[in-house]
Structures are given as C-alpha cells and as structure tokens.
Motif scaffolding. Structure first.
Motif, PDB file in Angstrom:
ATOM      1  N   PRO A   1       0.846  -1.184   0.000  1.00 26.72           N
ATOM      2  CA  PRO A   1       0.000   0.000   0.000  1.00 26.72           C
ATOM      3  C   PRO A   1       0.885   1.240   0.000  1.00 26.72           C
ATOM      4  O   PRO A   1       2.002   1.210   0.472  1.00 26.72           O
ATOM      5  N   GLY A   2       0.401   2.284  -0.557  1.00 27.57           N
ATOM      6  CA  GLY A   2       1.192   3.508  -0.598  1.00 27.57           C
ATOM      7  C   GLY A   2       1.330   4.052  -2.003  1.00 27.57           C
ATOM      8  O   GLY A   2       1.797   5.157  -2.193  1.00 27.57           O
ATOM      9  N   GLY A   3       0.978   3.226  -2.970  1.00 26.55           N
ATOM     10  CA  GLY A   3       0.930   3.715  -4.336  1.00 26.55           C
ATOM     11  C   GLY A   3       2.271   3.803  -5.036  1.00 26.55           C
ATOM     12  O   GLY A   3       3.245   3.160  -4.657  1.00 26.55           O
ATOM     13  N   GLU A   4       2.297   4.611  -6.066  1.00 19.29           N
ATOM     14  CA  GLU A   4       3.446   4.786  -6.952  1.00 19.29           C
ATOM     15  C   GLU A   4       4.711   5.121  -6.171  1.00 19.29           C
ATOM     16  O   GLU A   4       4.701   5.936  -5.261  1.00 19.29           O
ATOM     17  N   GLY A   5       5.799   4.467  -6.534  1.00 22.75           N
ATOM     18  CA  GLY A   5       7.076   4.744  -5.907  1.00 22.75           C
ATOM     19  C   GLY A   5       7.361   3.937  -4.658  1.00 22.75           C
ATOM     20  O   GLY A   5       8.477   3.920  -4.169  1.00 22.75           O
ATOM     21  N   HIS A   6       6.343   3.258  -4.118  1.00 23.40           N
ATOM     22  CA  HIS A   6       6.544   2.437  -2.931  1.00 23.40           C
ATOM     23  C   HIS A   6       7.014   1.058  -3.381  1.00 23.40           C
ATOM     24  O   HIS A   6       6.449   0.487  -4.309  1.00 23.40           O
ATOM     25  N   PRO A   7       8.040   0.485  -2.761  1.00 23.31           N
ATOM     26  CA  PRO A   7       8.573  -0.795  -3.236  1.00 23.31           C
ATOM     27  C   PRO A   7       7.601  -1.953  -3.029  1.00 23.31           C
ATOM     28  O   PRO A   7       6.830  -1.966  -2.079  1.00 23.31           O
ATOM     29  N   ASN A   8       7.671  -2.898  -3.942  1.00 21.30           N
ATOM     30  CA  ASN A   8       6.902  -4.134  -3.848  1.00 21.30           C
ATOM     31  C   ASN A   8       7.779  -5.212  -3.225  1.00 21.30           C
ATOM     32  O   ASN A   8       9.004  -5.121  -3.253  1.00 21.30           O
ATOM     33  N   MET A   9       7.163  -6.236  -2.679  1.00 21.93           N
ATOM     34  CA  MET A   9       7.894  -7.392  -2.179  1.00 21.93           C
ATOM     35  C   MET A   9       7.807  -8.490  -3.232  1.00 21.93           C
ATOM     36  O   MET A   9       6.713  -8.803  -3.709  1.00 21.93           O
ATOM     37  N   LEU A  10       8.953  -9.049  -3.601  1.00 19.79           N
ATOM     38  CA  LEU A  10       9.013 -10.072  -4.638  1.00 19.79           C
ATOM     39  C   LEU A  10       9.761 -11.297  -4.139  1.00 19.79           C
ATOM     40  O   LEU A  10      10.802 -11.175  -3.487  1.00 19.79           O
ATOM     41  N   VAL A  11       9.240 -12.470  -4.479  1.00 19.13           N
ATOM     42  CA  VAL A  11       9.898 -13.730  -4.178  1.00 19.13           C
ATOM     43  C   VAL A  11       9.736 -14.641  -5.391  1.00 19.13           C
ATOM     44  O   VAL A  11       8.647 -14.723  -5.970  1.00 19.13           O
ATOM     45  N   LEU A  12      10.820 -15.293  -5.771  1.00 13.64           N
ATOM     46  CA  LEU A  12      10.775 -16.314  -6.810  1.00 13.64           C
ATOM     47  C   LEU A  12      11.050 -17.649  -6.126  1.00 13.64           C
ATOM     48  O   LEU A  12      12.136 -17.864  -5.575  1.00 13.64           O
ATOM     49  N   LEU A  13      10.053 -18.534  -6.130  1.00 16.41           N
ATOM     50  CA  LEU A  13      10.157 -19.825  -5.444  1.00 16.41           C
ATOM     51  C   LEU A  13      10.664 -20.890  -6.400  1.00 16.41           C
ATOM     52  O   LEU A  13      10.036 -21.163  -7.423  1.00 16.41           O
ATOM     53  N   CYS A  14      11.770 -21.503  -6.049  1.00 16.67           N
ATOM     54  CA  CYS A  14      12.384 -22.565  -6.841  1.00 16.67           C
ATOM     55  C   CYS A  14      12.257 -23.892  -6.084  1.00 16.67           C
ATOM     56  O   CYS A  14      11.756 -23.914  -4.960  1.00 16.67           O
ATOM     57  N   LYS A  15      12.735 -24.972  -6.680  1.00 16.99           N
ATOM     58  CA  LYS A  15      12.622 -26.295  -6.052  1.00 16.99           C
ATOM     59  C   LYS A  15      13.370 -26.389  -4.721  1.00 16.99           C
ATOM     60  O   LYS A  15      12.918 -27.040  -3.791  1.00 16.99           O
ATOM     61  N   LYS A  16      14.549 -25.757  -4.633  1.00 21.12           N
ATOM     62  CA  LYS A  16      15.410 -25.940  -3.457  1.00 21.12           C
ATOM     63  C   LYS A  16      15.604 -24.669  -2.637  1.00 21.12           C
ATOM     64  O   LYS A  16      16.354 -24.679  -1.667  1.00 21.12           O
ATOM     65  N   GLY A  17      14.975 -23.587  -3.043  1.00 22.77           N
ATOM     66  CA  GLY A  17      15.155 -22.332  -2.321  1.00 22.77           C
ATOM     67  C   GLY A  17      14.446 -21.207  -3.040  1.00 22.77           C
ATOM     68  O   GLY A  17      13.564 -21.449  -3.858  1.00 22.77           O
ATOM     69  N   TYR A  18      14.863 -19.980  -2.757  1.00 24.21           N
ATOM     70  CA  TYR A  18      14.166 -18.854  -3.355  1.00 24.21           C
ATOM     71  C   TYR A  18      15.075 -17.649  -3.533  1.00 24.21           C
ATOM     72  O   TYR A  18      16.112 -17.511  -2.895  1.00 24.21           O
ATOM     73  N   ILE A  19      14.630 -16.791  -4.439  1.00 26.66           N
ATOM     74  CA  ILE A  19      15.245 -15.500  -4.686  1.00 26.66           C
ATOM     75  C   ILE A  19      14.299 -14.478  -4.071  1.00 26.66           C
ATOM     76  O   ILE A  19      13.088 -14.549  -4.273  1.00 26.66           O
ATOM     77  N   MET A  20      14.832 -13.546  -3.321  1.00 27.70           N
ATOM     78  CA  MET A  20      13.973 -12.538  -2.693  1.00 27.70           C
ATOM     79  C   MET A  20      14.525 -11.153  -2.955  1.00 27.70           C
ATOM     80  O   MET A  20      15.723 -10.972  -3.181  1.00 27.70           O
ATOM     81  N   CYS A  21      13.634 -10.186  -2.940  1.00 28.91           N
ATOM     82  CA  CYS A  21      14.046  -8.805  -3.105  1.00 28.91           C
ATOM     83  C   CYS A  21      14.672  -8.308  -1.808  1.00 28.91           C
ATOM     84  O   CYS A  21      14.569  -8.952  -0.767  1.00 28.91           O
ATOM     85  N   GLY A  22      15.305  -7.170  -1.854  1.00 26.76           N
ATOM     86  CA  GLY A  22      15.970  -6.612  -0.697  1.00 26.76           C
ATOM     87  C   GLY A  22      15.033  -6.195   0.419  1.00 26.76           C
ATOM     88  O   GLY A  22      15.471  -5.921   1.538  1.00 26.76           O
ATOM     89  N   TYR A  23      13.750  -6.154   0.131  1.00 27.77           N
ATOM     90  CA  TYR A  23      12.751  -5.798   1.137  1.00 27.77           C
ATOM     91  C   TYR A  23      12.677  -6.875   2.227  1.00 27.77           C
ATOM     92  O   TYR A  23      12.331  -6.598   3.361  1.00 27.77           O
ATOM     93  N   LEU A  24      13.011  -8.111   1.855  1.00 28.14           N
ATOM     94  CA  LEU A  24      12.904  -9.233   2.784  1.00 28.14           C
ATOM     95  C   LEU A  24      14.240  -9.463   3.490  1.00 28.14           C
ATOM     96  O   LEU A  24      15.277  -8.991   3.067  1.00 28.14           O
ATOM     97  N   ASN A  25      14.248 -10.220   4.571  1.00 28.81           N
ATOM     98  CA  ASN A  25      15.368 -10.273   5.488  1.00 28.81           C
ATOM     99  C   ASN A  25      16.283 -11.479   5.268  1.00 28.81           C
ATOM    100  O   ASN A  25      15.891 -12.617   5.528  1.00 28.81           O
ATOM    101  N   GLN A  26      17.512 -11.206   4.813  1.00 26.93           N
ATOM    102  CA  GLN A  26      18.501 -12.253   4.598  1.00 26.93           C
ATOM    103  C   GLN A  26      18.871 -12.950   5.911  1.00 26.93           C
ATOM    104  O   GLN A  26      19.046 -14.159   5.946  1.00 26.93           O
ATOM    105  N   GLY A  27      18.971 -12.201   6.985  1.00 28.66           N
ATOM    106  CA  GLY A  27      19.320 -12.789   8.280  1.00 28.66           C
ATOM    107  C   GLY A  27      18.331 -13.836   8.738  1.00 28.66           C
ATOM    108  O   GLY A  27      18.717 -14.879   9.281  1.00 28.66           O
ATOM    109  N   THR A  28      17.060 -13.580   8.525  1.00 24.06           N
ATOM    110  CA  THR A  28      16.039 -14.559   8.903  1.00 24.06           C
ATOM    111  C   THR A  28      16.168 -15.816   8.044  1.00 24.06           C
ATOM    112  O   THR A  28      16.086 -16.933   8.560  1.00 24.06           O
TER     113      THR A  28
END
Length: 100
Positions: free
Chosen positions: A22-49
C-alpha cells in the motif's frame, strides 16, 4: 494486492509472488521467486532470517520479475552458496542453480 505468476526460467518452472505494498506509486513491492530448493527474494525481505532458518536464499534487487531475473545477486545464504549460487550471477542463473 498479491500477484502469483508461473515463470519459465531456463526451461524450469519458477513461481513468482509479488505483493504490491500500500502507498501507491514509488513504494517498493515485495518479490519472491520460489524454486525447487530455495528462493530469490528482493531486498525488502530479510537475509538474516533466511539464514537463521537455514533456507537456501539469495537477495536480488528489482521491482518486477524481469528485473529480479536480470539483476545480479547481492547476497547469498550459506545453503544457497552450497548449491552453487554466487554473488554477481543473475537472478535467472541463481534460479537455475536452485532448481537443479
């Protein structure tokens, strides 16, 4: 809004999940690409977790699925690194490793 899309990455299926913040234009989206053994995530999500739960995950910047696939990997969890994912490869190359 949540968008789920099946992508074809180097002949392999990858499920793309996009959460439009929410927040409209210019606000970042959260993206995840789910693969068989793991995933690619955008910087919005937490690598440490991802590392704390021992997920194979890589961070790639971008605000669309195409950008995530084309842009370079910025960081990698130890589990993803063990599968051959490396900083600097494209998101598509990382997906290929996580789908092997």
């Amino acid at each position: 809004m949540i968008q789920i899309e099946m992508l074809n990455v180097k002949g392999q299926p990858v499920q793309g999940v996009r959460i439009v913040a929410p927040g409209g234009e210019g606000h970042p989206n959260m993206l995840v690409l789910l693969c068989k053994k793991g995933y690619i995530m955008c910087g919005y999500l937490n690598q440490g977790t991802a590392e704390s739960v021992k997920d194979a995950a890589a961070v790639v910047g971008g605000s669309t699925f195409d950008e995530i696939l084309a842009n370079p990997v910025k960081s990698v969890s130890p589990e993803a690194e063990a599968l051959g994912v490396a900083v600097g490869m494209t998101g598509a190359e990382a997906c290929e490793k996580l789908n092997a």
